[in-house]
Design an enzyme around this catalytic site. Structure first.
Site, PDB file in Angstrom:
ATOM      1  N   HIS A   1      64.423  70.091  58.440  1.00  0.00           N
ATOM      2  CA  HIS A   1      63.548  71.277  58.412  1.00  0.00           C
ATOM      3  C   HIS A   1      64.196  72.507  59.036  1.00  0.00           C
ATOM      4  O   HIS A   1      63.685  73.612  58.882  1.00  0.00           O
ATOM      5  CB  HIS A   1      62.245  70.963  59.165  1.00  0.00           C
TER       6      HIS A   1
ATOM      7  N   ASN B   1      55.257  68.843  51.219  1.00  0.00           N
ATOM      8  CA  ASN B   1      55.329  68.824  49.753  1.00  0.00           C
ATOM      9  C   ASN B   1      54.511  67.689  49.157  1.00  0.00           C
ATOM     10  O   ASN B   1      53.974  67.818  48.060  1.00  0.00           O
ATOM     11  CB  ASN B   1      56.795  68.829  49.291  1.00  0.00           C
TER      12      ASN B   1
ATOM     13  N   CYS C   1      64.800  64.136  47.418  1.00  0.00           N
ATOM     14  CA  CYS C   1      65.545  65.298  46.927  1.00  0.00           C
ATOM     15  C   CYS C   1      66.934  65.261  47.575  1.00  0.00           C
ATOM     16  O   CYS C   1      67.194  64.437  48.461  1.00  0.00           O
ATOM     17  CB  CYS C   1      64.818  66.570  47.348  1.00  0.00           C
TER      18      CYS C   1
ATOM     19  N   GLU D   1      59.618  73.685  59.760  1.00  0.00           N
ATOM     20  CA  GLU D   1      60.468  74.610  58.989  1.00  0.00           C
ATOM     21  C   GLU D   1      60.068  76.059  59.270  1.00  0.00           C
ATOM     22  O   GLU D   1      60.934  76.937  59.380  1.00  0.00           O
ATOM     23  CB  GLU D   1      60.353  74.313  57.489  1.00  0.00           C
TER      24      GLU D   1
HETATM   25  S1  SF4 Z   1      64.056  72.319  50.988  1.00  0.00           S
HETATM   26 FE1  SF4 Z   1      63.136  70.349  51.632  1.00  0.00          FE
HETATM   27  S2  SF4 Z   1      62.190  69.514  49.769  1.00  0.00           S
HETATM   28 FE2  SF4 Z   1      63.595  71.146  49.125  1.00  0.00          FE
HETATM   29  S3  SF4 Z   1      65.561  70.157  48.650  1.00  0.00           S
HETATM   30 FE3  SF4 Z   1      65.634  70.786  50.790  1.00  0.00          FE
HETATM   31  S4  SF4 Z   1      64.900  69.006  51.965  1.00  0.00           S
HETATM   32 FE4  SF4 Z   1      64.273  68.724  49.834  1.00  0.00          FE
END
Ligand code: SF4
Length: 321
Positions: free
Chosen positions: A79, A229, A17, A131
């Site tokens: 995170h 995830n 991502c 996180e």
């Molecule tokens: S919150 Fe985590 S999974 Fe979502 S875009 Fe950001 S790094 Fe990627």
């Protein structure tokens, strides 16, 4: 569907991502600009291949800031970190670059803003995930964790009338909706985020598995055991009634999984690089797969700007469509 292994069907989107891309880029640019070693607090993203690759380039991963020498360059992982960690790093005078995903920072900003307005919080997330530690650590008190619906029934809050809810960004979309509904039943005046905290990448990868899983005999998720995830993708495929496994590396694939299977669905968590997907395909071909095709899916164009001092050009932050 049963028989001999034939088709590999790729989920779209899958893998990296924008937040993971940015976090890795920050460590790589810091290594180039300041030279090794660069210290990184916690795994920059939860993927063994990525972490090993950066270690080989000169990154040192630590959990405790006491292990960072004075004057060193330190990167916070994607995170995010608590205010206590942020203050300790500043006090020790490290050269800090923050690789916290901007979508996690958005949750931190929301917590700080509503806290100033007198709100307490319920956080939906997984205990001990970095996180969650980072988001809960934005406040010294007044933020309460619930991991599931059962927790909602027992959580003790300080004030039920001025309560807001925030979530970890990488939860199961369906579980989070169920937990949020329970929170709203118990605390009817709870304030919800304007836009959900679960990020676009988590949502899109789960949506893709919902399309993929019913059409294949088995789902393989590329991801490390620590990746929230990625675990959610495997669970989702299983809930949809399809046998599913998560692999950290191609060698984790067991030939017996594919006995009597004809079609393999393949996806990757947001922290898993495409090179591992390619290696898994290579191994599936060695096990008999003959064709590889992708399912149509959402195209992701979002990019996040790099921190000042590491970006040589400013990339626009484009909201996901
Ligand atoms: S919150 Fe985590 S999974 Fe979502 S875009 Fe950001 S790094 Fe990627």
């Amino acid at each position: 569907m049963s028989g001999k292994l034939e088709d590999v069907v790729l989920a779209e989107p899958r893998g990296f991502c924008a937040g993971v891309d940015r976090a890795i880029e920050i460590v790589e640019r810091a290594l180039k600009k300041f030279g090794a070693p660069i210290y990184v607090r916690h795994e920059i993203v939860h993927n063994t291949y990525v972490v090993d690759d950066l270690k080989a380039k000169g990154a040192i991963f630590i959990e405790d800031l006491a292990d960072v020498p004075p004057g060193a360059t330190l990167v916070f992982s994607a995170h995010g970190v608590s205010q206590a960690v942020r203050h300790e790093a500043a006090e020790r005078g490290f050269n800090v670059f923050d690789a916290t995903c901007p979508l996690v920072t958005k949750v931190h900003v929301e917590v700080a803003k509503l806290h100033k307005q007198g709100y307490d919080f319920i956080m939906i997330g997984h205990k001990d995930h970095p996180e969650v530690e980072g988001t809960m650590g934005q406040l010294s008190e007044g933020i309460f964790l619930v991991e599931d619906v059962a927790d909602v029934a027992t959580v003790q809050v300080r004030q039920a009338d001025k309560l807001a809810v925030v979530t970890q960004t990488t939860l199961s979309v369906d579980d989070a909706a169920e937990i949020l509904a329970a929170v709203k039943r118990r605390f009817p005046s709870v304030r919800e985020p304007k836009q959900q905290d679960i990020c676009y990448a988590t949502q899109n990868r789960q949506d893709a598995v919902k399309v993929l899983a019913p059409t294949v005999d088995i789902v393989i998720v590329v991801g490390s055991p620590t990746s929230s995830n990625s675990n959610r993708l495997r669970e989702l495929a299983q809930r949809l009634g399809t046998e599913a496994y998560m692999v950290d590396a191609p060698d984790d694939l067991k030939p017996s999984w594919f006995d009597g299977k004809r079609t393999v669905g393949l996806t990757a968590g947001a922290s898993a690089p495409e090179i591992l997907v390619k290696q898994v395909i290579h191994r599936l071909r060695a096990l008999g797969a003959v064709s590889v095709r992708s399912l149509p899916g959402v195209e992701e164009t979002i990019q996040f700007p790099l921190p000042m001092g590491l970006g040589d050009k400013s990339m626009g932050w484009v909201e996901p469509g």
